[in-house]
Design an enzyme around this catalytic site. Structure first.
Site, mmCIF file in Angstrom:
data_model
loop_
_atom_site.group_PDB
_atom_site.id
_atom_site.type_symbol
_atom_site.label_atom_id
_atom_site.label_comp_id
_atom_site.label_asym_id
_atom_site.label_seq_id
_atom_site.Cartn_x
_atom_site.Cartn_y
_atom_site.Cartn_z
ATOM 1 N N SER A 1 -7.033 0.620 13.400
ATOM 2 C CA SER A 1 -7.621 1.951 13.589
ATOM 3 C C SER A 1 -8.305 2.010 14.943
ATOM 4 C CB SER A 1 -8.656 2.189 12.485
ATOM 5 O OG SER A 1 -9.475 3.259 12.844
ATOM 6 N N TYR B 1 -15.883 -2.557 9.128
ATOM 7 C CA TYR B 1 -14.440 -2.265 9.007
ATOM 8 C C TYR B 1 -13.715 -2.620 10.304
ATOM 9 C CZ TYR B 1 -10.238 0.724 8.583
ATOM 10 O OH TYR B 1 -8.949 1.203 8.540
ATOM 11 N N CYS C 1 -11.134 2.770 15.592
ATOM 12 C CA CYS C 1 -12.555 2.402 15.561
ATOM 13 C C CYS C 1 -12.773 0.947 15.986
ATOM 14 C CB CYS C 1 -13.162 2.645 14.189
ATOM 15 S SG CYS C 1 -12.623 1.457 12.968
ATOM 16 N N LYS D 1 -10.568 -5.226 10.962
ATOM 17 C CA LYS D 1 -9.291 -4.820 11.570
ATOM 18 C C LYS D 1 -9.024 -5.606 12.868
ATOM 19 C CE LYS D 1 -7.617 -2.003 8.578
ATOM 20 N NZ LYS D 1 -6.305 -2.259 7.946
ATOM 21 N N ARG E 1 1.437 3.613 -1.985
ATOM 22 C CA ARG E 1 0.980 4.874 -2.587
ATOM 23 C C ARG E 1 -0.050 5.599 -1.706
ATOM 24 N NH1 ARG E 1 0.671 2.821 -8.761
ATOM 25 N NH2 ARG E 1 2.840 3.263 -9.340
ATOM 26 N N GLY E 2 -0.572 4.927 -0.716
ATOM 27 C CA GLY E 2 -1.588 5.522 0.153
ATOM 28 C C GLY E 2 -0.970 6.505 1.133
ATOM 29 N N GLY F 1 0.827 -1.214 0.000
ATOM 30 C CA GLY F 1 0.000 0.000 0.000
ATOM 31 C C GLY F 1 0.851 1.250 0.000
ATOM 32 N N TRP G 1 -20.789 18.166 8.826
ATOM 33 C CA TRP G 1 -21.742 17.083 9.072
ATOM 34 C C TRP G 1 -21.985 16.905 10.571
ATOM 35 C CZ3 TRP G 1 -19.414 12.579 5.646
ATOM 36 C CH2 TRP G 1 -19.549 12.946 4.288
ATOM 37 N N LEU H 1 -3.266 -7.572 -4.222
ATOM 38 C CA LEU H 1 -3.237 -8.175 -2.871
ATOM 39 C C LEU H 1 -4.517 -8.940 -2.562
ATOM 40 C CD1 LEU H 1 -1.580 -5.270 -0.829
ATOM 41 C CD2 LEU H 1 -0.474 -7.316 -1.777
ATOM 42 N N GLU I 1 0.852 -4.370 -10.525
ATOM 43 C CA GLU I 1 1.962 -5.353 -10.434
ATOM 44 C C GLU I 1 1.633 -6.490 -9.472
ATOM 45 O OE1 GLU I 1 4.719 -2.423 -9.046
ATOM 46 O OE2 GLU I 1 5.784 -2.331 -10.976
#
Ligand code: GFB
Length: 318
Positions: free
Chosen positions: A108, A137, A110, A141, A13-14, A11, A203, A42, A39
């Protein structure tokens, strides 16, 4: 950690992955291995197995994940639980099969219960129900950190789980539907200033509290853990203080130079009322975050303007 270690940043590029690549370069690690999604997919277990069989990898930094803000989590739970479970099981199992010594898994804040004592200690995990807007999510995790724990117990691997609080910094996601609050408000305030808008929409009620860690501090904590031979366990990574969404919005308007009103959209969810992390476990080992929110917001906004065009307010022009 051996300076010649071959380190795979999944990851890369994140926002987290690119911060890790920057930090590794700054600290003189020459053998960083990266693969674009084209390339190496995952999500494809056979391809991930082939990658680890072909490449001698010593350390894996598993920063690849499907991530998003409160609205993305609430509206795409299937995507979030499926993609994160598949990525983490593929990479963690292939690393074990290839006898990779060390791995760092990123979760995370959360993962912790919606209502638990604050600040949140690592041992509060799974002690009461999760926040519904991101429980899919969070379960993915939690499964990832449990994978690390279970493989360490059964196979004597040295896999560590880091649980950062809300992150921000370079290469963040600024899409207003899928992003987190800090980049969303930076972009909204910027566009409101350029367009001469009378107000910007925030929000929810503005009352939830959040803690914000600059992603370069997470990268520093990751190198700290690796260089201090931390071989297993769960560690919160945060700054140890939080603020309300209203205070964040007011601070962002000040940095951006937007002088209009804040309009609160009660049709949007507030999510977890508070998720301030107890950061004493890493602090007792000698690590603390260094980038304060005011400094981090100014630098992040400069990078946003440079990457997305537009003008800086006078206060930020060097
Ligand atoms: O950052 P955020 O999307 O995610 O929202 P969480 C934090 C708070 O900011 C919520 C409010 O109360 C939002 O209602 N908010 C105000 C906004 N204005 C905005 C806006 O324009 N955009 C967004 N996105 N929020 C996430 C989890 O929870 O935290 C993820 O859903 C992950 O899975 C992440 O764990 C770290 O902090 O509520």
């Amino acid at each position: 950690m051996n300076k010649q270690a071959r380190i795979f940043v999944a990851g890369h590029r994140g926002m987290v992955g690119s911060a890790l690549v920057r930090r590794l370069a700054a600290e003189g690690y020459p053998n960083v291995v990266t693969r674009s999604r084209a390339e190496l997919d995952l999500m494809d277990q056979a391809a991930v197995n082939r990658f680890f069989e072909a490449e001698r990898i010593d350390v894996v930094l598993l920063a690849a994940a499907r991530v998003g803000g409160i609205l993305a989590n609430a509206s795409r739970p299937g995507e979030f639980i499926y993609e994160n479970l598949v990525i983490e099981t593929n990479v963690i199992h292939a690393a074990y099969r290839a006898r990779v010594e060390r791995l760092v898994f990123f979760g995370s804040s959360c993962i912790y219960p919606k209502q638990c004592p604050q600040p949140i200690r690592e041992e509060y995990l799974l002690t009461s129900p999760l926040e519904p807007t991101n429980d899919a999510y969070a379960i993915a995790k939690i499964a990832g950190l449990k994978l690390c724990e279970a493989y360490n117990r059964e196979y004597n691997t040295q896999y560590v789980a880091l649980m950062p609080t809300n992150l921000y910094g370079p290469n963040d996601n600024y899409d207003l539907n899928s992003s987190h609050v800090l980049p969303a408000l930076l972009r909204k305030a910027h566009e409101a200033r350029l367009n001469g808008a009378a107000s910007l929409t925030v929000w929810g009620s503005g009352t939830p509290r959040r803690e914000f860690l600059h992603v370069d501090d997470l990268a520093a904590a990751t190198l700290f853990v690796l260089e201090h031979n931390v071989t297993d366990g769960l560690f919160n990574v945060g700054v140890g203080e939080d603020l309300s969404i209203r205070e964040l919005a007011e601070g962002i308007c000040k940095v951006v130079g937007f002088e209009g009103e804040l309009a609160f959209d009660a049709s949007k969810p507030d999510g977890t009322p508070r998720k301030l992390l107890d950061v004493s476990r890493l602090a007792q080992m000698g690590w603390r975050a260094r980038i304060g929110l005011a400094e981090g917001l100014a630098s992040t906004y400069r990078q946003f303007v440079a990457a997305h065009a537009g003008s800086l307010p006078a206060a930020l022009q060097a």
